[in-house]
Design an enzyme around this catalytic site. Structure first.
Site, PDB file in Angstrom:
ATOM      1  N   GLY A 206       0.824  -1.197   0.000  1.00  0.00           N
ATOM      2  CA  GLY A 206       0.000   0.000   0.000  1.00  0.00           C
ATOM      3  C   GLY A 206       0.854   1.240   0.000  1.00  0.00           C
ATOM      4  N   PRO A 208       2.590   4.826   1.176  1.00  0.00           N
ATOM      5  CA  PRO A 208       3.258   5.141   2.450  1.00  0.00           C
ATOM      6  C   PRO A 208       2.275   5.738   3.461  1.00  0.00           C
ATOM      7  CG  PRO A 208       4.393   6.162   0.601  1.00  0.00           C
ATOM      8  CD  PRO A 208       3.146   5.589   0.063  1.00  0.00           C
ATOM      9  N   GLY A 211      -0.408   2.693   7.489  1.00  0.00           N
ATOM     10  CA  GLY A 211      -0.532   1.895   8.713  1.00  0.00           C
ATOM     11  C   GLY A 211      -0.033   0.470   8.583  1.00  0.00           C
ATOM     12  N   LYS A 212       0.860   0.212   7.643  1.00  0.00           N
ATOM     13  CA  LYS A 212       1.351  -1.166   7.463  1.00  0.00           C
ATOM     14  C   LYS A 212       2.173  -1.609   8.675  1.00  0.00           C
ATOM     15  CE  LYS A 212       3.252  -0.069   3.483  1.00  0.00           C
ATOM     16  NZ  LYS A 212       2.693   1.286   3.291  1.00  0.00           N
ATOM     17  N   THR A 213       3.082  -0.754   9.097  1.00  0.00           N
ATOM     18  CA  THR A 213       3.908  -1.085  10.258  1.00  0.00           C
ATOM     19  C   THR A 213       3.027  -1.268  11.488  1.00  0.00           C
ATOM     20  OG1 THR A 213       5.511   0.401   9.285  1.00  0.00           O
ATOM     21  CG2 THR A 213       5.976  -0.368  11.488  1.00  0.00           C
ATOM     22  N   GLU A 428      -8.356  32.586  -8.341  1.00  0.00           N
ATOM     23  CA  GLU A 428      -8.964  31.576  -7.454  1.00  0.00           C
ATOM     24  C   GLU A 428     -10.479  31.555  -7.617  1.00  0.00           C
ATOM     25  OE1 GLU A 428      -7.261  29.354  -6.062  1.00  0.00           O
ATOM     26  OE2 GLU A 428      -5.328  30.300  -6.427  1.00  0.00           O
ATOM     27  N   HIS A 431     -11.456  29.560 -10.702  1.00  0.00           N
ATOM     28  CA  HIS A 431     -11.564  28.118 -10.470  1.00  0.00           C
ATOM     29  C   HIS A 431     -12.914  27.774  -9.848  1.00  0.00           C
ATOM     30  CE1 HIS A 431      -7.528  26.896 -11.366  1.00  0.00           C
ATOM     31  NE2 HIS A 431      -6.964  27.675 -10.458  1.00  0.00           N
ATOM     32  N   ASP A 504      -1.779  24.255 -12.273  1.00  0.00           N
ATOM     33  CA  ASP A 504      -3.051  23.883 -12.920  1.00  0.00           C
ATOM     34  C   ASP A 504      -2.768  23.220 -14.260  1.00  0.00           C
ATOM     35  OD1 ASP A 504      -4.065  25.299 -10.825  1.00  0.00           O
ATOM     36  OD2 ASP A 504      -4.386  27.137 -11.989  1.00  0.00           O
TER      37      ASP A 504
HETATM   38  P1  ADP Z   1       3.445   2.660   6.806  1.00  0.00           P
HETATM   39  O1  ADP Z   1       4.205   1.579   7.448  1.00  0.00           O
HETATM   40  O2  ADP Z   1       2.265   2.160   6.009  1.00  0.00           O
HETATM   41  O3  ADP Z   1       4.258   3.620   5.992  1.00  0.00           O
HETATM   42  P2  ADP Z   1       2.920   3.406   9.501  1.00  0.00           P
HETATM   43  O4  ADP Z   1       2.278   2.174   9.974  1.00  0.00           O
HETATM   44  O5  ADP Z   1       4.326   3.611   9.891  1.00  0.00           O
HETATM   45  O6  ADP Z   1       2.795   3.542   7.937  1.00  0.00           O
HETATM   46  O7  ADP Z   1       2.039   4.631   9.974  1.00  0.00           O
HETATM   47  C1  ADP Z   1       2.596   5.853  10.347  1.00  0.00           C
HETATM   48  C2  ADP Z   1       1.720   6.542  11.356  1.00  0.00           C
HETATM   49  O8  ADP Z   1       0.490   6.923  10.766  1.00  0.00           O
HETATM   50  C3  ADP Z   1       1.337   5.662  12.508  1.00  0.00           C
HETATM   51  O9  ADP Z   1       2.262   5.758  13.533  1.00  0.00           O
HETATM   52  C4  ADP Z   1      -0.020   6.195  12.927  1.00  0.00           C
HETATM   53  O10 ADP Z   1       0.136   7.246  13.835  1.00  0.00           O
HETATM   54  C5  ADP Z   1      -0.600   6.752  11.666  1.00  0.00           C
HETATM   55  N1  ADP Z   1      -1.562   5.842  11.023  1.00  0.00           N
HETATM   56  C6  ADP Z   1      -1.461   5.332   9.791  1.00  0.00           C
HETATM   57  N2  ADP Z   1      -2.522   4.567   9.490  1.00  0.00           N
HETATM   58  C7  ADP Z   1      -3.308   4.566  10.566  1.00  0.00           C
HETATM   59  C8  ADP Z   1      -4.579   3.952  10.886  1.00  0.00           C
HETATM   60  N3  ADP Z   1      -5.209   3.185  10.008  1.00  0.00           N
HETATM   61  N4  ADP Z   1      -5.097   4.194  12.103  1.00  0.00           N
HETATM   62  C9  ADP Z   1      -4.459   4.976  12.993  1.00  0.00           C
HETATM   63  N5  ADP Z   1      -3.284   5.574  12.760  1.00  0.00           N
HETATM   64  C10 ADP Z   1      -2.711   5.396  11.561  1.00  0.00           C
END
Ligand code: ADP
Length: 604
Positions: A206, A208, A211-213, A428, A431, A504
């Site tokens: 997905g 950046p 929320g993958k991490t 503006e 637009h 634009d």
């Molecule tokens: P990724 O690994 O996808 O680049 P991270 O998991 O590191 O992203 O997310 C970075 C920060 O964004 C997290 O620490 C959190 O604070 C916020 N965040 C991202 N997605 C979510 C979510 N679905 N719900 C709550 N917080 C989120």
């Protein structure tokens, strides 16, 4: 989650201690050992012994004003020197040798023993002891010298404040997918009994900041198992083979701690397609090979689950994606309206907010924002509240912070000339007016002409009413017309054009090109793809897949399309000239106009 790190003392540290000990030994202890016992006597005794011919050798130390001498038994004496002119003659008469050689020094064999053999022996002994210790710790991995080749993965152990699925807002599909893993880690026997095996690897893909991490940590938190986290780039070292060694070490640790989760962030750093060409990146390829081997190496159902995240899945090596390795792919997309609202609420819990916040409105304003950006928006709002001396975050803070995140801070001291300010106001409003007059366009939320640090002199914030998954051809055309509206207003009012429309122009061209080359929205080319997307999660890169002649045709079509919409916008503005003037002068005076005020003036 609590991060637990093993105390790491590199081998070089021990060697340093050995060297320091040796220096100290040489400086302090050696002289004590080397210097033989010296007996102090008075000058009279020295003279008597000389006369009695009891002395063997004499050394005169003029610097310290001392005389050292030995008797026939090789015992050393010392005495203070006294003014004595006849001394040399007397010594000579007594047949004593006084060659000037140091008589205090010990035998050469002892010297060599102490200054060479002993230190080397100490070195060898300590070295052997250390390498034995390292071997035990590293399981025989001989790359471990000086702490290199160790995985240095961060280990998070289960802890009560760990991230849970409830902390990750939205992303319901991804969570559902990962719940199965949690269940498996809780109760692996259920799966083993029936003969089902869990996927070894799960790939989270997905854009950046979605929320993958967080999801990976949440899986570990829910399952209550250790969590090894490492970034793909940490594997790649200067020396070929070091990354492979790190992979081995990581998997060895993981197997010891099973059941557990290994998380490899940005796996594309090591998992890129091997191109087989001469001069490839040896270190990266070896690391990848080792990863593939390790993933094959451990049996199914050992309780080690590997999660990996990437925003460039298309660049990964096919060998990594085949069943038995990363065979499950979980998409983690940008949040939709509901998701954005939930994410805002989750993060708003961490700050003090007013009771009357309309999260839905904020979420609508922040369309296209990722979870990380939304978290940032809430934080910016809190910072703004502190700056203004308030106790809690208000709706206005949140709305302003969206603008900060999108367009940067307000530039306090950027002074536009009167003429420029007028042009920006017309631009503006141009637009917004074109957008409002086309029924399908989203209504305007706010227009401001306060310069921003991003360089924008003003901007129009549009708000989507709900989720949009499809766009019709007409909607896309209207969007292009809206984008050209700013320039059209300048032409209509001032009869000349400025550089203010560059962004634009870029966007309108991109849209028009995509309509023709990717969405099949032109008659000539029907449903033929002229471009393919190469990097869907990172900035829409595309590459052409047609002949040069067709490209020329496409370019012509793009120009035609944009031109047509530009003319349409110009037409709309000419028809609404009076409203345009009214709105622009309001904006010029007030510098900001909300959607409501705008519609009021337009409909008056
Ligand atoms: P990724 O690994 O996808 O680049 P991270 O998991 O590191 O992203 O997310 C970075 C920060 O964004 C997290 O620490 C959190 O604070 C916020 N965040 C991202 N997605 C979510 C979510 N679905 N719900 C709550 N917080 C989120």
């Amino acid at each position: 989650m609590k991060e637990v790190k093993k105390p790491k003392v590199p081998l070089i540290f021990y060697y340093c201690i050995v060297v320091i000990c040796l220096i100290l030994f040489n400086a302090l202890a050696r002289p004590l050992i080397m210097e033989r016992q010296i007996k102090e006597v008075d000058y009279g005794t020295f003279m008597t012994m000389t006369d009695n011919k009891q002395i063997d050798e004499v050394e005169i130390d003029a610097q310290e004003n001392l005389i050292y001498f030995t008797d026939k038994d090789d015992k050393i004496y010392k005495t203070a020197m006294v003014e004595d002119n006849g001394l040399t003659q007397r010594l000579h008469d007594a047949g004593i040798s006084f060659s000037g050689q140091e008589i205090r020094q010990s035998s050469p064999i002892l010297t060599i023993l102490l200054s060479w053999i002993l230190p080397i022996l100490i070195f060898v002994l300590i070295g052997q002891y250390m390498s034995k210790k390292m071997m035990n710790r590293a399981g025989g991995d001989n790359f471990m010298t000086f702490g290199m080749g160790k995985s240095n993965a961060k280990i998070y152990v289960k802890s009560s404040e760990g991230i849970r699925f409830s902390d990750v807002a939205g992303e319901d599909e991804a969570k559902e997918n990962l719940t199965e893993i949690v269940e498996y880690l809780h109760n692996p026997d259920r799966y083993k009994d029936i003969g089902a095996s869990m996927p070894k690897g799960i790939l989270l893909v997905g854009p950046p900041g979605t929320g993958k991490t967080m999801l990976a940590k949440a899986v570990a938190g829910e399952a209550n198992v250790p969590f090894f986290s490492m970034s793909g780039s940490e594997f790649v070292e200067m020396f070929v083979g070091m990354g492979a060694s790190k992979v081995r070490d990581l998997f060895r640790q993981a197997k010891e701690k099973a059941p557990c989760i290994v998380f490899i962030d940005e796996i594309d750093a090591i998992g890129k397609k091997r191109n087989g060409q001469y001069g490839g990146n040896d270190e990266r390829e070896q690391t990848l090979n080792q990863l593939l081997t390790e993933m094959d190496g451990f049996e199914e159902n050992t309780g080690v689950i590997i999660l990996a995240a990437t925003n460039r899945p298309e660049s990964l090596d096919p060998a990594l994606l085949r069943p038995g390795r990363f065979d499950r792919r979980v998409p983690v997309e940008l949040p939709d309206l509901k998701g954005r609202e939930d994410i805002l609420k989750v993060h708003a819990k961490k700050v003090k907010v007013a009771d009357n916040i309309d999260y839905n409105k904020v979420a609508r304003m922040a369309s296209g924002a990722s979870g990380a950006e939304l978290a940032n928006i809430v934080n910016e709002a809190a910072l703004r509240a502190v700056r203004d001396g308030r106790q809690f975050v208000t709706q206005a803070d949140l709305e302003e912070s969206i603008e900060v995140v999108i367009a940067g801070y307000q530039k306090k001291n950027a002074i536009l000339t009167d003429k420029e300010k007028k042009i920006v106001a017309y631009h503006e409003v141009g637009h917004a007016l074109v957008a409002a007059r086309q029924t399908n366009s989203a209504p305007v939320q706010k227009i401001t002409i306060v310069p921003r640090t991003s360089g924008a002199l003003g901007y129009t914030m549009q708000v989507e009413e709900g989720n949009h998954y499809l766009m019709s051809k007409e909607e896309m055309e209207n969007k292009i017309a809206t984008l050209t509206g700013g320039r059209a207003a300048e032409e209509l009012i001032f009869g000349s054009v400025t550089t203010g429309a560059s962004n634009d122009i870029e966007q309108a061209t991109k849209l028009a090109r995509a309509m023709i080359t990717r969405y099949g929205m032109s008659e000539e080319f029907d449903m033929v793809a002229m471009e393919t997307q190469t990097n869907p999660y990172l900035g829409d890169d595309t590459s052409m897949t047609c002949s040069a002649e067709t490209q020329r045709e496409i370019d012509k079509k793009v120009v035609e399309l944009v031109k047509k919409q530009h003319e349409k916008a110009f037409g709309i503005l000419s028809d609404n000239r009076q409203k345009l003037d009214e709105l622009a002068s309001f904006l010029y005076k007030e510098e900001t106009i909300t959607g409501e005020q705008f519609m009021n003036i337009l409909n008056a």
